[in-house]
Design an enzyme around this catalytic site. Structure first.
Site, PDB file in Angstrom:
ATOM      1  N   GLU A 163      -5.917  33.257  55.264  1.00 24.94           N
ATOM      2  CA  GLU A 163      -5.364  34.207  54.301  1.00 24.94           C
ATOM      3  C   GLU A 163      -5.304  33.490  52.961  1.00 24.94           C
ATOM      4  O   GLU A 163      -4.809  32.363  52.891  1.00 24.94           O
ATOM      5  CB  GLU A 163      -3.947  34.646  54.704  1.00 24.94           C
ATOM      6  CG  GLU A 163      -3.399  35.670  53.726  1.00 24.94           C
ATOM      7  CD  GLU A 163      -1.921  36.024  53.950  1.00 24.94           C
ATOM      8  OE1 GLU A 163      -1.227  35.306  54.691  1.00 24.94           O
ATOM      9  OE2 GLU A 163      -1.475  37.019  53.351  1.00 24.94           O
ATOM     10  N   ARG A 205      -1.849  24.297  67.138  1.00 30.03           N
ATOM     11  CA  ARG A 205      -2.068  23.903  65.758  1.00 30.03           C
ATOM     12  C   ARG A 205      -1.685  22.443  65.595  1.00 30.03           C
ATOM     13  O   ARG A 205      -0.955  21.871  66.416  1.00 30.03           O
ATOM     14  CB  ARG A 205      -1.267  24.796  64.808  1.00 30.03           C
ATOM     15  CG  ARG A 205       0.240  24.723  64.969  1.00 30.03           C
ATOM     16  CD  ARG A 205       0.975  25.266  63.758  1.00 30.03           C
ATOM     17  NE  ARG A 205       0.954  26.712  63.600  1.00 30.03           N
ATOM     18  CZ  ARG A 205       0.478  27.309  62.504  1.00 30.03           C
ATOM     19  NH1 ARG A 205       0.013  26.608  61.514  1.00 30.03           N
ATOM     20  NH2 ARG A 205       0.506  28.621  62.393  1.00 30.03           N
ATOM     21  N   LYS A 218       2.663  26.602  54.748  1.00 24.43           N
ATOM     22  CA  LYS A 218       2.192  26.986  53.418  1.00 24.43           C
ATOM     23  C   LYS A 218       3.355  27.416  52.533  1.00 24.43           C
ATOM     24  O   LYS A 218       3.362  27.165  51.335  1.00 24.43           O
ATOM     25  CB  LYS A 218       1.201  28.159  53.541  1.00 24.43           C
ATOM     26  CG  LYS A 218      -0.226  27.718  53.834  1.00 24.43           C
ATOM     27  CD  LYS A 218      -1.195  28.828  53.412  1.00 24.43           C
ATOM     28  CE  LYS A 218      -1.967  29.352  54.587  1.00 24.43           C
ATOM     29  NZ  LYS A 218      -2.884  30.451  54.241  1.00 24.43           N
TER      30      LYS A 218
END
Length: 560
Positions: A35, A260, A270
């Site tokens: 994204e 992850r 983020k």
RNA sequence: UCCCCGAUCGUCUAAAGGUAAGACAGCGGCCUUUGGAGCCGUGAAUCGUGGUUCGAAUCCAUGUCGGGGAGCCA
């Protein structure tokens, strides 16, 4: 390079089995779907390496596809940075990236199809009401009073949603699944929300935007993705992912989840990284202390080193935390092979060679990279006055210290063997300001024709020829292994390391470095790897320390 | 509380019912014109309890612990 030593992983096993069984005619198509709401970080490097690596290994392709379904958070700046970072990491996504927003019309048409099939409905409940009727883990949700609208009414309302007749939040399109499902994702999830927001690519063309769940699998399907690899938190979404493609009867990619990356002393959120940037706690997204790809690049990490790190991490479903030393190992491993060696003194101490003629200069031959003979040699000027590292002299040497001290002999790399004869101190402070040594003229180049052994070889720079530079030494941005976790009663930024940056403004470097260009990487012998900063200029050189060399003496000294 | 997922050296991963292996980190040594690199060596693990089996890290049951899940975020 080190790929041959790697073992398989469960995702590769699935792909191998699929190829053998003839699924998708043996085709492999993956995708990396960021994204554009922030910069890519080292966690993404793992995903990029995995997805592009798998595709290339099996003769397939990997798409770079922007998951740009939320115009409120997404920006072109992020799109541009992501493209640059993926390319830099070697991700070959063809001539251009793809965008979920390219498929908005198709996704809309499919929504209409689901409405026609009675599988989706326009719901007038507010966000609060939807939340209140979703139920709890132990209780089923309550069906929306709008759940059984006629197909005609749904079609009409949905079209009017698209046409902008309703304000933000007034209505949603929901999938008609099962309000009693133990999986919340199946309790009539929202497919479209009304958002009168300008999209970075589609502008004001749309005022309804598809939710992640409704967009992602459909995009995968459009691109004929065979293996849609995502992280663990989407595991609960897989039933919904499958439900949508099955209802539509379209190409069915397989979603596979993996763990992850978490790294000690490193933040991977983020949102929190954005906070650091916005609060000015770091210089920018590409601050060399940031775990972003751009920050690491600016710091001097190589793409190859990062890729090797990511490749060798392994892929599993356990949530662990990888030690930062592992990343540093792969960076050093690559830089050791590739970085040009130079000499530079960070904290200079003046040395006068009392038996060396004043005004004489000898150009000594130095090896550029002992790991790579093809890198050749260079000439380094030697003269009567030099700088050595303050750390390389001790008036009173501790046990195990075998660098320079009064009466002791060391080798000046590529220079001469020298013996310390005198120490000059500031009478006021007692601080050593200068030392005097004598050279052994028979040892030019650092050779010992008599076969004599010297314990230590130290680096140096000719004072008259040295170029002065700014050198930035970095330490971890945070002092704790898990910086995302705020201390009791505090915020995560309390974990920031006040000593994460040390700036040296009068480092002395060998003259060849005067021509160094931004992003050039060097090993300053005995110190570490350094990268020319993007702000560096010929008249104001700036180096960033990428990572130090392994320092066994520091370890010995620490142990006492 | 309900659903999903997971649990192997300090850390990250292997071992697909048959000798628990590698890497990072640690420790010891060799070598060295970088106390770098390299080389050699070394300590170090199957979450607990039952069961199936000649044989279980692996299969079954159960417990424990960890992660995720009730955005009109992704």
């Amino acid at each position: 390079m080190s790929s041959s030593s790697e073992s398989s992983n469960f995702i590769r096993d699935i792909i191998v089995a699929d190829i053998e069984s003839g699924k998708h005619e043996g085709r492999v198509q993956t995708r990396f779907p960021p994204e554009p709401n922030g910069y890519l970080h080292v966690g993404h490097a793992k995903s990029i390496t995995l997805n592009f690596g798998l595709a290339s290994e099996f003769g397939g392709k990997c798409n770079l596809r922007f998951d740009d379904t939320n115009p409120e958070k997404e920006e072109t700046e992020y799109v541009d940075s992501i493209i640059e970072d993926v390319r830099w990491l070697g991700g070959d996504f063809g001539v251009k990236p793809l965008y979920a927003s390219d498929y908005f019309q198709q996704i809309y048409d499919w929504a209409v199809e689901l409405i026609r099939k009675g599988k989706a409905y326009v719901c007038d409940l507010s966000a609060e009401e939807v939340r209140a009727t979703r139920g709890t883990p132990t209780e089923p949700g309550i069906e929306s009073p709008y759940r059984n609208r006629s197909v005609e009414e749904n079609l009409d309302l949905f079209e009017r949603m698209r046409n902008g007749e309703f304000p933000d939040g007034a209505r949603t399109l929901r999938a008609k699944i099962d309000m009693a499902s133990p999986n919340f994702n199946m309790r009539d999830p929202v497919m479209y929300r009304i958002l009168h927001a300008e999209h970075h690519r589609t502008g004001n063309k749309w005022c309804i935007y598809p939710m992640y769940d409704w967009a992602h699998g459909q995009c995968d399907s459009i691109e004929k993705i065979t293996h849609s690899i995502c992280t663990l938190e989407f595991e609960d979404h897989r039933p919904l992912y499958d439900w949508f493609v099955e209802q539509l009867g379209i190409f069915h990619p397989q979603q596979i989840e993996f763990d992850r990356l978490s790294l000690t002393y490193t933040l991977m959120s983020k949102r929190k990284l954005l906070t650091l940037v916005q609060q000015g706690l770091v210089e920018s997204w590409d601050d060399p202390r940031m775990p972003t790809i751009s920050g690491m690049r600016r710091r001097g990490y190589s793409a190859e080193g990062l890729r090797n790190f990511a490749r060798n991490l392994g892929v599993s479903k356990t949530n662990g935390i990888t030690e930062l030393s592992r990343l540093e190992y792969y960076i050093r491993e690559d830089l050791n092979r590739t970085a040009t060696r130079v000499m530079g003194v960070l904290k200079p101490l003046k040395v006068v060679l009392t038996n060396y003629p004043e005004g004489q200069v000898e150009w000594m031959e130095a090896v550029n990279n002992p790991e790579d003979p093809s890198a050749g040699t260079r000439q380094v000027p030697f003269s009567r006055e030099l700088y050595i590292e303050q750390d390389d002299f001790r008036e009173v040497p501790p046990k195990g210290y075998y660098r320079l001290s009064p009466g002791k002999e060391v080798r000046l790399r590529y220079g001469y063997l020298v013996t310390c004869t005198d120490v000059v101190k500031d009478p006021a402070t007692g601080e050593v300001t200068e030392i005097h040594c004598t050279i052994d003229p028979a040892t030019k180049g650092g050779t010992t024709p008599d076969g004599r052994k010297v314990k230590s070889t130290i680096h140096w720079v000719s004072a008259a020829h040295a170029v002065t530079a700014t050198v930035r030494l970095y330490d971890t941005l945070f002092t704790v292994e898990n910086p995302g976790q705020a201390p009791e009663g505090g915020v995560f930024t309390d974990n920031l390391n006040p000593k994460s940056l040390e700036v040296i403004t009068d480092a002395k470097l060998e003259p060849a470095l005067a021509n160094a260009k931004p992003l050039d990487r060097f090993q300053f012998e005995r110190l570490g790897y350094f990268c020319v900063d993007k702000t560096s200029a010929a008249d104001k050189l700036v180096f960033n320390r990428t990572v130090g060399l392994r320092d066994t003496w520091a370890k010995v000294e620490k142990k006492g």
